[in-house]
Design a protein around this motif. Structure first.
Motif, PDB file in Angstrom:
ATOM      1  N   PHE A  53      35.782 -22.409  71.284  1.00 33.12           N
ATOM      2  CA  PHE A  53      34.566 -23.016  71.825  1.00 33.12           C
ATOM      3  C   PHE A  53      34.772 -24.514  72.088  1.00 33.12           C
ATOM      4  N   SER A  54      36.036 -24.935  72.073  1.00 35.40           N
ATOM      5  CA  SER A  54      36.430 -26.342  72.301  1.00 35.40           C
ATOM      6  C   SER A  54      35.926 -27.300  71.224  1.00 35.40           C
ATOM      7  N   GLN A  55      35.549 -26.762  70.069  1.00 38.58           N
ATOM      8  CA  GLN A  55      35.251 -27.635  68.932  1.00 38.58           C
ATOM      9  C   GLN A  55      36.572 -28.106  68.324  1.00 38.58           C
ATOM     10  N   ARG A  56      36.610 -29.379  67.963  1.00 41.21           N
ATOM     11  CA  ARG A  56      37.831 -29.932  67.369  1.00 41.21           C
ATOM     12  C   ARG A  56      37.560 -30.526  66.000  1.00 41.21           C
ATOM     13  N   LYS A  57      38.536 -30.382  65.132  1.00 39.56           N
ATOM     14  CA  LYS A  57      38.485 -31.068  63.838  1.00 39.56           C
ATOM     15  C   LYS A  57      39.879 -31.562  63.517  1.00 39.56           C
ATOM     16  N   THR A  58      39.953 -32.716  62.905  1.00 38.52           N
ATOM     17  CA  THR A  58      41.229 -33.228  62.431  1.00 38.52           C
ATOM     18  C   THR A  58      41.104 -33.443  60.935  1.00 38.52           C
ATOM     19  N   VAL A  59      42.031 -32.908  60.184  1.00 43.28           N
ATOM     20  CA  VAL A  59      41.970 -33.023  58.727  1.00 43.28           C
ATOM     21  C   VAL A  59      43.305 -33.499  58.181  1.00 43.28           C
ATOM     22  N   LYS A  60      43.214 -34.260  57.093  1.00 41.18           N
ATOM     23  CA  LYS A  60      44.413 -34.656  56.353  1.00 41.18           C
ATOM     24  C   LYS A  60      44.803 -33.499  55.464  1.00 41.18           C
ATOM     25  N   ALA A  61      45.727 -32.708  55.925  1.00 40.14           N
ATOM     26  CA  ALA A  61      46.077 -31.497  55.190  1.00 40.14           C
ATOM     27  C   ALA A  61      47.459 -31.041  55.628  1.00 40.14           C
ATOM     28  N   ARG A  62      47.991 -30.104  54.874  1.00 37.88           N
ATOM     29  CA  ARG A  62      49.226 -29.447  55.286  1.00 37.88           C
ATOM     30  C   ARG A  62      48.963 -27.943  55.327  1.00 37.88           C
ATOM     31  N   ILE A  63      49.762 -27.229  56.100  1.00 39.82           N
ATOM     32  CA  ILE A  63      49.594 -25.781  56.201  1.00 39.82           C
ATOM     33  C   ILE A  63      50.190 -25.136  54.952  1.00 39.82           C
ATOM     34  N   LYS A  64      49.399 -24.351  54.268  1.00 41.49           N
ATOM     35  CA  LYS A  64      49.877 -23.664  53.060  1.00 41.49           C
ATOM     36  C   LYS A  64      50.438 -22.295  53.435  1.00 41.49           C
ATOM     37  N   GLU A  65      49.673 -21.508  54.189  1.00 42.24           N
ATOM     38  CA  GLU A  65      50.163 -20.205  54.624  1.00 42.24           C
ATOM     39  C   GLU A  65      49.341 -19.707  55.800  1.00 42.24           C
ATOM     40  N   MET A  66      49.974 -18.843  56.586  1.00 43.34           N
ATOM     41  CA  MET A  66      49.296 -18.251  57.720  1.00 43.34           C
ATOM     42  C   MET A  66      49.525 -16.754  57.699  1.00 43.34           C
ATOM     43  N   ALA A  67      48.464 -15.984  57.917  1.00 41.27           N
ATOM     44  CA  ALA A  67      48.565 -14.525  58.029  1.00 41.27           C
ATOM     45  C   ALA A  67      47.810 -14.161  59.306  1.00 41.27           C
ATOM     46  N   LEU A  68      48.548 -14.084  60.394  1.00 42.66           N
ATOM     47  CA  LEU A  68      47.907 -13.987  61.713  1.00 42.66           C
ATOM     48  C   LEU A  68      47.217 -12.651  61.923  1.00 42.66           C
ATOM     49  N   VAL A  69      47.809 -11.581  61.398  1.00 33.77           N
ATOM     50  CA  VAL A  69      47.201 -10.256  61.580  1.00 33.77           C
ATOM     51  C   VAL A  69      45.850 -10.197  60.853  1.00 33.77           C
ATOM     52  N   GLU A  70      45.742 -10.954  59.762  1.00 27.78           N
ATOM     53  CA  GLU A  70      44.454 -11.082  59.048  1.00 27.78           C
ATOM     54  C   GLU A  70      43.581 -12.198  59.631  1.00 27.78           C
ATOM     55  N   HIS A  71      44.065 -12.881  60.653  1.00 28.69           N
ATOM     56  CA  HIS A  71      43.321 -13.993  61.291  1.00 28.69           C
ATOM     57  C   HIS A  71      43.011 -15.093  60.287  1.00 28.69           C
ATOM     58  N   ARG A  72      43.970 -15.403  59.466  1.00 28.80           N
ATOM     59  CA  ARG A  72      43.704 -16.308  58.341  1.00 28.80           C
ATOM     60  C   ARG A  72      44.778 -17.380  58.233  1.00 28.80           C
ATOM     61  N   ILE A  73      44.332 -18.634  58.237  1.00 26.37           N
ATOM     62  CA  ILE A  73      45.223 -19.775  58.047  1.00 26.37           C
ATOM     63  C   ILE A  73      44.641 -20.608  56.918  1.00 26.37           C
ATOM     64  N   VAL A  74      45.485 -20.963  55.966  1.00 23.39           N
ATOM     65  CA  VAL A  74      45.013 -21.737  54.821  1.00 23.39           C
ATOM     66  C   VAL A  74      45.692 -23.106  54.827  1.00 23.39           C
ATOM     67  N   LEU A  75      44.871 -24.139  54.785  1.00 27.65           N
ATOM     68  CA  LEU A  75      45.364 -25.515  54.693  1.00 27.65           C
ATOM     69  C   LEU A  75      45.087 -26.042  53.290  1.00 27.65           C
ATOM     70  N   GLU A  76      45.873 -27.039  52.909  1.00 24.51           N
ATOM     71  CA  GLU A  76      45.700 -27.668  51.608  1.00 24.51           C
ATOM     72  C   GLU A  76      45.473 -29.153  51.850  1.00 24.51           C
ATOM     73  N   GLU A  77      44.383 -29.659  51.349  1.00 23.20           N
ATOM     74  CA  GLU A  77      44.047 -31.072  51.546  1.00 23.20           C
ATOM     75  C   GLU A  77      45.108 -31.946  50.890  1.00 23.20           C
ATOM     76  N   LYS A  78      45.432 -33.054  51.548  1.00 24.10           N
ATOM     77  CA  LYS A  78      46.370 -33.982  50.914  1.00 24.10           C
ATOM     78  C   LYS A  78      45.808 -35.397  50.926  1.00 24.10           C
ATOM     79  N   ASP A  79      46.407 -36.260  50.111  1.00 28.69           N
ATOM     80  CA  ASP A  79      45.884 -37.634  49.960  1.00 28.69           C
ATOM     81  C   ASP A  79      46.081 -38.451  51.228  1.00 28.69           C
TER      82      ASP A  79
END
Lengths: 64, 64
Positions: free
Chosen positions: B38-64
């Motif tokens: 929907f062209s919504q954007r967000k920028t976060v201070k985080a790193r990618i922890k894991e991605m499971a594309l078939v489950e449509h799931r991406i998990v980020l971990e906040e960092k300092d």
């Protein structure tokens, strides 16, 4: 199915297909583990450059 | 459509939904830019922890 093809840009700037139909990606400090829907796994020293999921495309960049 | 829901684990270890239906992810050194279908954007201070594309799931971990 919503897996993606993963491409790797090597240090010379050339892009190649690294692994098709990838389901899981798990980055660590040094590398990224990929697993596809056929349970094939690859681990590469790379960082994620960009992902375009609707295009089923993930681009990694090789690192030292 | 093969977009994914992006979840963020904050510094207290709590997981929350950050953005639904994400198409594009572009990590930089400090942060990750997300854009959904929907062209919504967000920028976060985080790193990618894991991605499971078939489950449509991406998990980020906040960092300092």
């Amino acid at each position: 199915m919503c897996e993606a093809n993963v491409y790797l840009i090597d240090k010379e700037g050339n892009e190649k297909l690294l692994l098709e139909s990838v389901d899981k990606l798990v980055p660590s400090d040094e590398s990224i583990m990929l697993e596809n829907i056929f349970s094939q796994r690859k681990t590469v020293k790379a960082r994620i450059k960009e992902m375009a999921l609707v295009e089923h495309r993930i681009v990694l960049e090789e690192k030292d």
